[in-house]
Design a protein around this motif. Structure first.
Motif, PDB file in Angstrom:
ATOM      1  N   PHE A   1       0.886  -1.157   0.000  1.00 34.72           N
ATOM      2  CA  PHE A   1       0.000   0.000   0.000  1.00 34.72           C
ATOM      3  C   PHE A   1       0.931   1.216   0.000  1.00 34.72           C
ATOM      4  CE2 PHE A   1      -2.864   3.099   2.096  1.00 34.72           C
ATOM      5  CZ  PHE A   1      -3.938   3.009   1.223  1.00 34.72           C
ATOM      6  N   VAL A   2       1.046   1.901  -1.122  1.00 33.21           N
ATOM      7  CA  VAL A   2       2.097   2.895  -1.330  1.00 33.21           C
ATOM      8  C   VAL A   2       1.530   4.304  -1.188  1.00 33.21           C
ATOM      9  CG1 VAL A   2       3.849   3.755  -2.915  1.00 33.21           C
ATOM     10  CG2 VAL A   2       3.287   1.319  -2.886  1.00 33.21           C
ATOM     11  N   VAL A   3       2.239   5.135  -0.411  1.00 27.90           N
ATOM     12  CA  VAL A   3       1.943   6.562  -0.304  1.00 27.90           C
ATOM     13  C   VAL A   3       3.197   7.312  -0.721  1.00 27.90           C
ATOM     14  CG1 VAL A   3       1.351   8.452   1.249  1.00 27.90           C
ATOM     15  CG2 VAL A   3       0.281   6.214   1.551  1.00 27.90           C
ATOM     16  N   ARG A   4       3.069   8.196  -1.695  1.00 25.11           N
ATOM     17  CA  ARG A   4       4.229   8.943  -2.196  1.00 25.11           C
ATOM     18  C   ARG A   4       3.944  10.425  -2.050  1.00 25.11           C
ATOM     19  NH1 ARG A   4       6.924   5.501  -6.972  1.00 25.11           N
ATOM     20  NH2 ARG A   4       8.488   7.073  -6.600  1.00 25.11           N
ATOM     21  N   ASN A   5       4.942  11.153  -1.618  1.00 23.83           N
ATOM     22  CA  ASN A   5       4.850  12.617  -1.590  1.00 23.83           C
ATOM     23  C   ASN A   5       6.244  13.198  -1.725  1.00 23.83           C
ATOM     24  OD1 ASN A   5       6.080  12.991   1.107  1.00 23.83           O
ATOM     25  ND2 ASN A   5       4.174  12.093   1.895  1.00 23.83           N
ATOM     26  N   VAL A   6       6.329  14.475  -1.906  1.00 21.80           N
ATOM     27  CA  VAL A   6       7.614  15.146  -2.069  1.00 21.80           C
ATOM     28  C   VAL A   6       8.376  15.107  -0.754  1.00 21.80           C
ATOM     29  CG1 VAL A   6       8.749  17.335  -2.608  1.00 21.80           C
ATOM     30  CG2 VAL A   6       6.713  16.639  -3.881  1.00 21.80           C
ATOM     31  N   GLY A   7       9.471  14.349  -0.714  1.00 20.97           N
ATOM     32  CA  GLY A   7      10.311  14.307   0.477  1.00 20.97           C
ATOM     33  C   GLY A   7       9.972  13.205   1.447  1.00 20.97           C
ATOM     34  N   ASN A   8       9.066  12.275   1.090  1.00 18.12           N
ATOM     35  CA  ASN A   8       8.625  11.196   1.987  1.00 18.12           C
ATOM     36  C   ASN A   8       8.392  11.710   3.406  1.00 18.12           C
ATOM     37  OD1 ASN A   8      11.717  10.663   1.191  1.00 18.12           O
ATOM     38  ND2 ASN A   8      11.562  10.298   3.398  1.00 18.12           N
ATOM     39  N   LEU A   9       7.533  12.723   3.531  1.00 16.05           N
ATOM     40  CA  LEU A   9       7.261  13.387   4.801  1.00 16.05           C
ATOM     41  C   LEU A   9       6.002  12.823   5.446  1.00 16.05           C
ATOM     42  CD1 LEU A   9       8.004  17.092   3.770  1.00 16.05           C
ATOM     43  CD2 LEU A   9       9.536  15.451   4.872  1.00 16.05           C
ATOM     44  N   VAL A  10       6.014  12.769   6.785  1.00 18.25           N
ATOM     45  CA  VAL A  10       4.855  12.360   7.574  1.00 18.25           C
ATOM     46  C   VAL A  10       4.493  13.540   8.483  1.00 18.25           C
ATOM     47  CG1 VAL A  10       3.925  10.690   9.209  1.00 18.25           C
ATOM     48  CG2 VAL A  10       5.632   9.966   7.535  1.00 18.25           C
ATOM     49  N   PRO A  11       3.522  14.345   8.097  1.00 20.14           N
ATOM     50  CA  PRO A  11       3.182  15.495   8.945  1.00 20.14           C
ATOM     51  C   PRO A  11       2.769  15.041  10.339  1.00 20.14           C
ATOM     52  CG  PRO A  11       2.154  15.683   6.777  1.00 20.14           C
ATOM     53  CD  PRO A  11       2.733  14.313   6.864  1.00 20.14           C
ATOM     54  N   PRO A  12       3.291  15.683  11.378  1.00 20.92           N
ATOM     55  CA  PRO A  12       2.898  15.295  12.743  1.00 20.92           C
ATOM     56  C   PRO A  12       1.399  15.477  12.932  1.00 20.92           C
ATOM     57  CG  PRO A  12       4.809  16.750  12.761  1.00 20.92           C
ATOM     58  CD  PRO A  12       4.255  16.771  11.374  1.00 20.92           C
ATOM     59  N   PRO A  13       0.762  14.615  13.724  1.00 17.41           N
ATOM     60  CA  PRO A  13      -0.682  14.761  13.932  1.00 17.41           C
ATOM     61  C   PRO A  13      -1.011  15.948  14.812  1.00 17.41           C
ATOM     62  CG  PRO A  13       0.193  13.029  15.331  1.00 17.41           C
ATOM     63  CD  PRO A  13       1.331  13.485  14.447  1.00 17.41           C
ATOM     64  N   GLY A  14      -2.223  16.474  14.658  1.00 19.95           N
ATOM     65  CA  GLY A  14      -2.711  17.518  15.540  1.00 19.95           C
ATOM     66  C   GLY A  14      -2.318  18.912  15.150  1.00 19.95           C
ATOM     67  N   GLU A  15      -1.542  19.106  14.080  1.00 18.88           N
ATOM     68  CA  GLU A  15      -1.187  20.456  13.677  1.00 18.88           C
ATOM     69  C   GLU A  15      -2.418  21.183  13.164  1.00 18.88           C
ATOM     70  OE1 GLU A  15       1.995  20.846  11.022  1.00 18.88           O
ATOM     71  OE2 GLU A  15       3.531  20.137  12.408  1.00 18.88           O
ATOM     72  N   GLU A  16      -2.433  22.471  13.379  1.00 15.76           N
ATOM     73  CA  GLU A  16      -3.591  23.273  12.954  1.00 15.76           C
ATOM     74  C   GLU A  16      -3.763  23.220  11.446  1.00 15.76           C
ATOM     75  OE1 GLU A  16      -5.158  27.907  13.119  1.00 15.76           O
ATOM     76  OE2 GLU A  16      -3.450  27.264  14.349  1.00 15.76           O
ATOM     77  N   SER A  17      -2.656  23.228  10.735  1.00 15.51           N
ATOM     78  CA  SER A  17      -2.727  23.154   9.267  1.00 15.51           C
ATOM     79  C   SER A  17      -2.084  21.867   8.785  1.00 15.51           C
ATOM     80  CB  SER A  17      -2.017  24.362   8.633  1.00 15.51           C
ATOM     81  OG  SER A  17      -0.670  24.421   9.090  1.00 15.51           O
TER      82      SER A  17
ATOM     83  N   ASP B   1      -1.628  17.948   7.308  1.00 18.14           N
ATOM     84  CA  ASP B   1      -2.057  17.370   6.036  1.00 18.14           C
ATOM     85  C   ASP B   1      -2.830  16.087   6.324  1.00 18.14           C
ATOM     86  OD1 ASP B   1      -1.571  17.261   2.916  1.00 18.14           O
ATOM     87  OD2 ASP B   1      -1.271  15.237   3.714  1.00 18.14           O
ATOM     88  N   ASP B   2      -4.130  16.091   5.962  1.00 15.56           N
ATOM     89  CA  ASP B   2      -4.964  14.934   6.250  1.00 15.56           C
ATOM     90  C   ASP B   2      -4.784  13.801   5.259  1.00 15.56           C
ATOM     91  OD1 ASP B   2      -6.074  15.998   8.521  1.00 15.56           O
ATOM     92  OD2 ASP B   2      -7.785  16.898   7.491  1.00 15.56           O
ATOM     93  N   SER B   3      -4.210  14.067   4.093  1.00 15.99           N
ATOM     94  CA  SER B   3      -4.121  12.997   3.100  1.00 15.99           C
ATOM     95  C   SER B   3      -3.178  11.892   3.576  1.00 15.99           C
ATOM     96  CB  SER B   3      -3.655  13.559   1.752  1.00 15.99           C
ATOM     97  OG  SER B   3      -2.334  14.056   1.852  1.00 15.99           O
ATOM     98  N   VAL B   4      -2.001  12.270   4.108  1.00 16.84           N
ATOM     99  CA  VAL B   4      -1.071  11.268   4.608  1.00 16.84           C
ATOM    100  C   VAL B   4      -1.634  10.594   5.853  1.00 16.84           C
ATOM    101  CG1 VAL B   4       1.263  10.851   5.459  1.00 16.84           C
ATOM    102  CG2 VAL B   4       0.882  12.507   3.633  1.00 16.84           C
ATOM    103  N   ALA B   5      -2.212  11.379   6.748  1.00 17.18           N
ATOM    104  CA  ALA B   5      -2.788  10.811   7.970  1.00 17.18           C
ATOM    105  C   ALA B   5      -3.919   9.840   7.631  1.00 17.18           C
ATOM    106  CB  ALA B   5      -3.294  11.930   8.872  1.00 17.18           C
ATOM    107  N   ALA B   6      -4.742  10.194   6.643  1.00 23.98           N
ATOM    108  CA  ALA B   6      -5.838   9.302   6.252  1.00 23.98           C
ATOM    109  C   ALA B   6      -5.298   7.992   5.693  1.00 23.98           C
ATOM    110  CB  ALA B   6      -6.720   9.996   5.215  1.00 23.98           C
TER     111      ALA B   6
END
Length: 848
Positions: free
Chosen positions: A686-702, A704-709
């Motif tokens: 199950f592959v998720v690709r984005n620029v820089g292979n980043l995982v936005p920390p949860p709970g930030e005001e802004s 990114d829900d796509s990676v978290a989802a």
């Protein structure tokens, strides 16, 4: 920091939790367990197949000289036993026209009871072949031999049944039947001839009735219409002619112990096994092709298991022979009718067998009204159809008409086994002749010496190749054209030795094939000058050559040398090297065609100019451009080459839904081919690709829900067992992070890269040890940041609630990975707390 591979809990509660998988809501659910139920489509298809099988089974039994009940026994055994146990659910088995000659010869030589014993022994041989899984090997027989065998059997059937059509009795061989034909023509039986002509007329004309009426009429099997029409006419007219005679089942002869010479019985068993197996396996492959043309049916039925089909056919032959039936094989006519009638499972085949049993027990008075001449005409028509013009055109196009003709004549005049062996011998001789017969010519045009090699280049052709190559004078330009698909090592070494010697003496040598043009390195050109684009890993001849010539213009070409244009250098084993298949671009001043340029050369046509040959997708009339054309080419190559290989696996995934074991989170860089570097296939990752292979920390005001989802879906719904964060060398996102300056316009890219700032801070923190590669230091700051970023994103990953919960339960593992693109080397994150080391994964690790 601890290692990224936590110890999994092994308590029973965790294991119990893992076994209760929640099915993915976006995937088809697994089929529920339910009681046995027959689909309506299977019922209607079984009736259609039964109506075809009934007259054909009686006709084939008549043609072999066996008791007529034997055809019904074989049809029932093929439907019930082969239908239940076989590996091709929609193939219908029973007495086949291809076995008529073999069975008739056995009955004539050894009698009926011994023929039944041979059928049982052939079934046992098929079971043995199925157990050792050699079904695919049977398909290695040349199609010309198979088609020739069927054509020879068809001729034999047609000539023999012609005597019954005319009211007489067939002889034991084709030659005897031909010799007796004039006397038979002089002694015609008008009633038999009339019913035969009526049967043949209905067979020919019924499918050709035009309009809506014809469409409705064609829903009734033509074989049933022909036999029923002749039967009804004979009954109403009160004609006196021979009809079907079905003795009481109490007097039906069963199999007995084989009586006869051991070698003769063994040859009979071998012949029956060969014909039954090859016809059944080829029939299964043909049914697969019919099913593939119906996508919905293809996903439901799947591809045939040929070894299981061989086991099913063997079991059916054992049952049929033991009960006094004819040999059983897959029958193309009934199988195609089964698919076209809408069958969706093996239930249709089994129901057809049940209907045959019912007819054999309850419809005897009706069956005894059928004229034998009508059945003979039906079987004669089947025999004529076995001599297929389409097959003759196919073998002629592939230059195998000699194999086809020899096999056909051998079967007609010598017998099935003898004809097949003769065909195999001729096929081997033809193949050896093609392999050994290589034509090599030499001529000179405008100072360029051309050596043309037609055919396969093997060690047998090396003496002639060396002799011709030494006719090329020293210091000249030579072009060697390899018009073949194979080159063995001896031929390659001979060609390479001549190539090196010729260039060392001041000459130049260019090798061309069907798709590529390659040339020896010219004197004075060093290896550094040969760029990757200039160096293919192989040629269409099967042997690697060092360099390929760059595109040349008339200005830089040697005197007398031909000019060449830039061509696609992709090879079958590297279809993803699409960056070398760009359309030729305009050359900048002083440059070469194919070199990149920001602007068209002076006077060059722009994309909008008329007459530029802009690519248009076929059938759409829309401008696709080079990219669209390349996309269409790639899709076409997939449909042609790859889709047939993966269709069965994708059909299974479509039925069962996706159940990947890993979430693979990596960069969007086009050089990272996840399936290649992990040796995985459809449904594995199950592959998720984005620029820089980043995982936005949860709970930030802004945040990114796509990676978290994706993380939540993979962990909570798909129940993946591991998550991998993969960075790579030369990452543009990490370079942008290093070069970023505070302030400025907040573009979408800058807003996204803020999730990588903790990685920068981690690398700048002197209190933390740097992540490192085993065996060497990071090459530069970018590589150091790439390694640090993987470690930091794993920290962010642990902050997600679904991941933290799965880690506590021991149901999930986290992995860090770094892939060096230039070295094609993968590294996995290991080490103890605070010791973030990326260890290389080598070939030796494969055994672990």
């Amino acid at each position: 920091m601890s290692a990224c591979v936590p110890t999994r809990a092994t308590d029973s509660n965790a294991n119990a939790h893992r076994t209760k998988r929640v099915h993915p809501p976006h995937s088809p659910p697994p089929p529920p367990r339910r009681r046995f139920r027959v689909a309506g489509a299977d019922v209607s298809a079984s009736i259609a197949v039964f109506l075809i099988a009934l007259p054909l089974s009686l006709g084939i039994a008549l043609a072999t000289g066996a008791p007529l009940q034997a055809g019904l026994v074989a049809a029932a055994a093929g439907g019930l036993v082969a239908g239940l146990l076989g590996g091709c659910p929609l193939q219908v088995s029973g007495p086949a026209a291809g076995l008529t000659v073999v069975t008739a010869d056995l009955i004539h030589r050894y009698g009926w009871r011994t023929t039944c014993a041979v059928t049982v022994l052939a079934g046992l041989a098929q079971l043995a072949l199925g157990c050792v899984r050699v079904a695919r090997t049977a398909l290695a027989v040349s199609p010309a031999i198979v088609h020739g065998m069927l054509a020879g059997i068809g001729v034999t059937i047609a000539v023999a049944q012609l005597h019954i059509v005319l009211g007489g009795t067939p002889q034991s061989s084709v030659l005897a039947n031909l010799r007796a034909l004039p006397a038979q023509l002089a002694d015609l039986h008008p009633a038999d001839v009339a019913m035969s002509v009526l049967t043949l007329a209905l067979l020919l004309l019924w499918p050709r009735v035009p309009g809506r009426l014809g469409h409705l009429m064609r829903k009734i099997p033509v074989a049933l219409v022909a036999v029923a029409g002749a039967t009804l006419t004979a009954s109403l007219a009160g004609l006196s002619l021979a009809k079907v005679d079905l003795p009481s089942w109490s007097s039906h002869a069963l199999a007995g112990l084989p009586e006869g010479p051991v070698l003769g019985i063994a040859a009979a068993v071998l012949t029956t096994t060969l014909v039954c197996s090859v016809q059944s396996l080829l029939g299964a492959v043909a049914v697969d092709k019919l099913i593939a043309g119906q996508p919905g049916l293809s996903a439901r039925v799947g591809r045939s298991d040929l070894n299981r089909e061989l086991l099913g056919q063997g079991a059916a032959n054992i049952v049929s022979g033991a009960l006094g039936g004819l040999p059983v094989a897959g029958v193309a006519v009934r199988s195609s009718a089964n698919v076209q009638a809408g069958a969706v499972s093996r239930n249709s085949t089994m129901l057809h067998g049940v209907l045959v049993v019912v007819a054999a027990l309850l419809m005897v008075p009706v069956l005894e009204l059928i004229p034998l001449a009508s059945l003979a005409a039906l079987v004669m028509a089947v025999g004529i159809q076995m001599v297929s013009l389409h097959h003759i055109r196919t073998v002629t196009r592939h230059r195998e008409v000699l194999v086809y003709a020899v096999t056909t004549l051998g079967v007609v005049f010598l017998g099935v086994l003898e004809g097949v062996l003769l065909g195999v011998t001729v096929a081997v001789a033809v193949a050896l002749n093609r392999l050994a017969h290589t034509r090599i010519t030499h001529d000179e045009k405008e100072g360029v010496h051309h050596v043309h090699v037609r055919g396969q280049l093997t060690f047998l052709a090396v003496p002639r190749l060396s002799r011709i190559l030494h006719l090329v004078p020293q210091g000249t330009h030579a072009v060697v054209e390899l018009d073949g698909s194979f080159m063995d090592h001896a031929a390659y070494e001979s060609l390479q030795d001549w190539q090196n010697a010729h260039t060392a003496r001041g000459g130049s040598a260019e090798l061309t094939g069907r798709r590529t043009a390659v040339r020896a390195t010219e004197p004075g050109r060093t290896g550094d000058e040969a760029t990757p684009a200039d160096t293919p890993a192989g040629t269409t001849t099967g042997a690697p050559v060092l360099t390929t010539p760059p595109a040349r213009t008339t200005a830089d070409a040697p005197a007398g040398a031909p000019t060449t244009s830039t061509a696609c250098r992709c090879h079958p084993w590297t279809p993803w090297r699409n960056h070398q298949c760009d359309h030729p671009r305009s050359a900048p001043p002083g440059g070469h065609p194919g070199e990149p340029t920001d602007r068209p050369a002076p006077g060059a046509a722009t994309p909008g100019d008329a007459g530029t040959g802009t690519d248009t997708h076929p059938g759409t009339g829309k401008d696709t451009g080079p990219g669209g054309h390349q996309l269409a080419r790639g899709i076409s190559a997939f449909q042609r080459n790859t889709a047939p290989l993966v269709r069965g696996e994708l059909a299974r995934l479509a039925r069962e839904g996706q159940r990947p074991s890993q979430l693979f989170l990596t960069c969007a860089d086009s050089r990272l081919v996840t399936s290649m570097i992990t040796s995985s296939g459809p449904g594995d990752l199950f592959v998720v690709r984005n620029v820089g292979n980043l995982v936005p920390p949860p709970g930030e005001e802004s945040g990114d829900d796509s990676v978290a989802a994706a993380i939540e879906y993979a962990v909570d719904v798909l129940r993946v067992r591991s998550i991998t964060v993969c960075g790579h060398s030369g990452c543009g996102a990490m370079q942008a992070l290093l070069n970023s300056e505070p302030g400025g316009a907040q573009t979408p890219l800058k807003r996204w890269l803020r999730h990588g700032l903790p990685s920068l801070e981690r690398m700048a923190d002197d209190g933390r040890p740097w992540a490192r590669l085993t065996g060497r230091a990071p090459a530069d700051a970018v590589e150091q940041l790439c390694l640090t970023n993987v470690v930091q994103q794993l920290e962010h990953l642990r902050g997600h609630e679904s991941v933290a919960r799965a880690l506590r339960e021991g149901a999930l593992e986290l992995h860090g990975m770094y892939f060096h693109v230039g070295e094609a080397q993968a590294y996995l994150l290991t080490g103890e707390e605070g010791d973030d080391v990326f260890d290389g994964v080598g070939v030796a690790d494969l055994s672990a």
